[in-house]
Design a protein around this motif. Structure first.
Motif, PDB file in Angstrom:
ATOM      1  N   ARG A  60      33.431  38.219  26.229  1.00  0.00           N
ATOM      2  CA  ARG A  60      34.303  39.342  25.889  1.00  0.00           C
ATOM      3  C   ARG A  60      35.613  39.211  26.647  1.00  0.00           C
ATOM      4  NH1 ARG A  60      32.967  41.065  21.216  1.00  0.00           N
ATOM      5  NH2 ARG A  60      30.730  41.000  21.028  1.00  0.00           N
ATOM      6  N   VAL A  61      36.673  39.799  26.090  1.00  0.00           N
ATOM      7  CA  VAL A  61      37.986  39.786  26.726  1.00  0.00           C
ATOM      8  C   VAL A  61      38.307  41.198  27.193  1.00  0.00           C
ATOM      9  CG1 VAL A  61      40.463  39.380  26.402  1.00  0.00           C
ATOM     10  CG2 VAL A  61      38.792  37.866  25.301  1.00  0.00           C
ATOM     11  N   MET A  62      38.571  41.333  28.495  1.00  0.00           N
ATOM     12  CA  MET A  62      38.968  42.617  29.056  1.00  0.00           C
ATOM     13  C   MET A  62      40.467  42.553  29.343  1.00  0.00           C
ATOM     14  SD  MET A  62      37.555  44.838  32.274  1.00  0.00           S
ATOM     15  CE  MET A  62      38.198  43.857  33.616  1.00  0.00           C
ATOM     16  N   CYS A  63      41.201  43.458  28.720  1.00  0.00           N
ATOM     17  CA  CYS A  63      42.638  43.554  28.940  1.00  0.00           C
ATOM     18  C   CYS A  63      42.883  44.669  29.951  1.00  0.00           C
ATOM     19  CB  CYS A  63      43.360  43.825  27.625  1.00  0.00           C
ATOM     20  SG  CYS A  63      43.156  42.466  26.440  1.00  0.00           S
ATOM     21  N   VAL A  64      43.472  44.309  31.064  1.00  0.00           N
ATOM     22  CA  VAL A  64      43.775  45.263  32.129  1.00  0.00           C
ATOM     23  C   VAL A  64      45.211  45.725  31.921  1.00  0.00           C
ATOM     24  CG1 VAL A  64      43.984  45.604  34.617  1.00  0.00           C
ATOM     25  CG2 VAL A  64      42.166  44.132  33.696  1.00  0.00           C
ATOM     26  N   ILE A  65      45.380  47.036  31.762  1.00  0.00           N
ATOM     27  CA  ILE A  65      46.700  47.614  31.528  1.00  0.00           C
ATOM     28  C   ILE A  65      46.992  48.580  32.665  1.00  0.00           C
ATOM     29  CG2 ILE A  65      48.123  48.933  29.931  1.00  0.00           C
ATOM     30  CD1 ILE A  65      45.030  47.474  28.586  1.00  0.00           C
ATOM     31  N   THR A  71      40.671  48.360  42.620  1.00  0.00           N
ATOM     32  CA  THR A  71      40.823  46.956  42.999  1.00  0.00           C
ATOM     33  C   THR A  71      41.740  46.249  42.013  1.00  0.00           C
ATOM     34  OG1 THR A  71      39.723  44.875  43.553  1.00  0.00           O
ATOM     35  CG2 THR A  71      38.786  46.138  41.736  1.00  0.00           C
ATOM     36  N   ASN A  72      42.496  45.309  42.508  1.00  0.00           N
ATOM     37  CA  ASN A  72      43.323  44.470  41.641  1.00  0.00           C
ATOM     38  C   ASN A  72      42.608  43.165  41.306  1.00  0.00           C
ATOM     39  OD1 ASN A  72      45.693  45.581  40.714  1.00  0.00           O
ATOM     40  ND2 ASN A  72      46.700  45.347  42.688  1.00  0.00           N
ATOM     41  N   ARG A  73      41.441  42.960  41.888  1.00  0.00           N
ATOM     42  CA  ARG A  73      40.691  41.727  41.661  1.00  0.00           C
ATOM     43  C   ARG A  73      39.578  41.974  40.652  1.00  0.00           C
ATOM     44  NH1 ARG A  73      40.219  40.696  47.740  1.00  0.00           N
ATOM     45  NH2 ARG A  73      38.029  40.794  47.197  1.00  0.00           N
ATOM     46  N   MET A  74      39.962  42.074  39.393  1.00  0.00           N
ATOM     47  CA  MET A  74      39.007  42.349  38.328  1.00  0.00           C
ATOM     48  C   MET A  74      38.335  41.058  37.875  1.00  0.00           C
ATOM     49  SD  MET A  74      39.260  45.608  38.035  1.00  0.00           S
ATOM     50  CE  MET A  74      38.206  45.824  36.634  1.00  0.00           C
ATOM     51  N   ALA A  75      37.017  41.020  37.981  1.00  0.00           N
ATOM     52  CA  ALA A  75      36.205  39.901  37.526  1.00  0.00           C
ATOM     53  C   ALA A  75      34.802  40.446  37.284  1.00  0.00           C
ATOM     54  CB  ALA A  75      36.184  38.788  38.563  1.00  0.00           C
ATOM     55  N   PRO A  76      34.606  41.186  36.174  1.00  0.00           N
ATOM     56  CA  PRO A  76      33.316  41.840  35.934  1.00  0.00           C
ATOM     57  C   PRO A  76      32.127  40.895  36.044  1.00  0.00           C
ATOM     58  CG  PRO A  76      34.929  42.568  34.350  1.00  0.00           C
ATOM     59  CD  PRO A  76      35.553  41.427  35.105  1.00  0.00           C
ATOM     60  N   GLY A  82      26.054  37.135  29.542  1.00  0.00           N
ATOM     61  CA  GLY A  82      27.399  37.501  29.089  1.00  0.00           C
ATOM     62  C   GLY A  82      28.481  37.176  30.106  1.00  0.00           C
ATOM     63  N   SER A  83      29.703  37.054  29.622  1.00  0.00           N
ATOM     64  CA  SER A  83      30.830  36.838  30.514  1.00  0.00           C
ATOM     65  C   SER A  83      32.041  37.608  29.992  1.00  0.00           C
ATOM     66  CB  SER A  83      31.160  35.347  30.631  1.00  0.00           C
ATOM     67  OG  SER A  83      31.571  34.837  29.388  1.00  0.00           O
ATOM     68  N   VAL A  84      32.974  37.873  30.913  1.00  0.00           N
ATOM     69  CA  VAL A  84      34.176  38.622  30.568  1.00  0.00           C
ATOM     70  C   VAL A  84      35.390  37.865  31.083  1.00  0.00           C
ATOM     71  CG1 VAL A  84      35.436  40.790  30.890  1.00  0.00           C
ATOM     72  CG2 VAL A  84      32.948  40.829  30.644  1.00  0.00           C
ATOM     73  N   LEU A  85      36.305  37.573  30.180  1.00  0.00           N
ATOM     74  CA  LEU A  85      37.593  36.971  30.511  1.00  0.00           C
ATOM     75  C   LEU A  85      38.571  38.105  30.782  1.00  0.00           C
ATOM     76  CD1 LEU A  85      37.561  33.858  29.792  1.00  0.00           C
ATOM     77  CD2 LEU A  85      39.430  34.436  28.279  1.00  0.00           C
ATOM     78  N   CYS A 100      41.370  41.968  22.429  1.00  0.00           N
ATOM     79  CA  CYS A 100      40.871  42.778  23.538  1.00  0.00           C
ATOM     80  C   CYS A 100      39.598  43.506  23.105  1.00  0.00           C
ATOM     81  CB  CYS A 100      41.921  43.804  23.985  1.00  0.00           C
ATOM     82  SG  CYS A 100      43.427  43.068  24.643  1.00  0.00           S
ATOM     83  N   ASP A 101      38.478  43.159  23.729  1.00  0.00           N
ATOM     84  CA  ASP A 101      37.205  43.837  23.462  1.00  0.00           C
ATOM     85  C   ASP A 101      37.023  45.030  24.381  1.00  0.00           C
ATOM     86  OD1 ASP A 101      36.143  41.841  21.576  1.00  0.00           O
ATOM     87  OD2 ASP A 101      36.135  40.532  23.339  1.00  0.00           O
ATOM     88  N   ILE A 102      37.671  44.964  25.546  1.00  0.00           N
ATOM     89  CA  ILE A 102      37.556  45.992  26.571  1.00  0.00           C
ATOM     90  C   ILE A 102      38.964  46.291  27.076  1.00  0.00           C
ATOM     91  CG2 ILE A 102      36.572  46.560  28.836  1.00  0.00           C
ATOM     92  CD1 ILE A 102      34.708  43.968  28.202  1.00  0.00           C
ATOM     93  N   LEU A 103      39.295  47.568  27.194  1.00  0.00           N
ATOM     94  CA  LEU A 103      40.549  47.955  27.843  1.00  0.00           C
ATOM     95  C   LEU A 103      40.193  48.597  29.168  1.00  0.00           C
ATOM     96  CD1 LEU A 103      42.808  49.639  25.119  1.00  0.00           C
ATOM     97  CD2 LEU A 103      42.792  47.263  25.869  1.00  0.00           C
TER      98      LEU A 103
END
Length: 181
Positions: A60-65, A71-76, A82-85, A100-103
C-alpha cells in the motif's frame, strides 16, 4: 493479528457517541520511542483495513500530507506480509494522483483538510490523522498522545462513507483491553 493490537487503545466516534478506551504506553520518552509506537499503531490499523481490489500481500502507498505532530519518521510496521510505501506530498498534489491508498494528515490548513476529506469520500482510501484527537474533522482514525500513552479514535461515520472495509475486531479492542465502550 488481533494480539498485535491488543494494547493499542481505541475510542469510537460517531455523531452521537464517543468513548475512551485503553491506550499503548510509550515506554521510551524519546522521539525513537514515539516513532516506533506511531508506526506500530498505524501498521496495525492498516492491517485491519480491506481494499476492494486487495490481494493478500498487496503493498500500500501512504501519502503523508502536512506536518505530522507525533513523528516525522513514518514507516508503518504492518503485522504479517503487508507493507506500506511512504510518500510525502502537498495537499494540492494529492487530489491529482490515484496511487494513495492511505492518507496520513498532519498539521495543515483547515481548508486543505476539508478539501482532502471531501475528495476521499467514496474512494477506497484509509484516512489517519494525528492532528484531530477528537476525530471530528472527517478522518477515519485519529491518533492521540496523552500522558505518555498513544491511543486512537475511530470515526464510524467516515468509515461508512467509503468502500473500504474495516475489520470489526479493531472496534472491539477497547472492550478487550477493559476500557469503556
Amino acid at each position: 493479528m488481533l494480539a498485535s493490537l491488543f494494547l493499542i487503545g481505541a475510542s469510537l466516534t460517531t455523531p452521537q457517541m464517543s468513548a475512551q478506551a485503553a491506550s499503548q504506553t510509550i515506554v521510551e520518552d524519546s522521539e525513537d520511542g514515539m516513532a516506533r509506537a506511531v508506526n506500530r499503531m498505524v501498521g496495525g490499523i492498516v492491517s485491519y483495513a480491506r481494499w476492494p481490489d486487495e490481494s493478500p500481500d498487496a503493498a500500500r502507498v501512504m501519502c503523508v500530507i502536512g506536518t505530522p505532530r507525533l513523528t516525522n519518521r513514518m514507516a508503518p510496521d504492518v503485522p504479517g506480509a503487508g507493507s506500506v510505501l511512504v510518500r510525502r506530498l502537498s495537499a494540492a498534489t494529492v487530489t491529482g494522483r490515484s496511487d494513495c491508498d492511505i492518507l496520513f494528515l498532519g498539521r495543515m490548513a483547515m481548508a486543505d483538510r476539508r478539501q482532502l476529506i471531501a475528495w476521499v469520500r467514496g474512494r477506497p482510501i484509509l484516512t489517519i490523522t494525528d492532528d484531530d484527537a477528537a476525530c471530528i474533522y472527517g478522518a477515519m482514525f485519529c491518533l492521540s498522545n496523552r500522558a505518555a500513552s498513544l491511543s486512537f479514535s475511530v470515526n464510524l461515520d467516515a468509515i461508512g462513507r467509503g468502500p473500504l472495509r474495516i475489520d470489526p475486531r479493531v472496534l472491539s479492542i477497547g472492550r478487550s483491553a477493559g476500557g469503556p465502550t
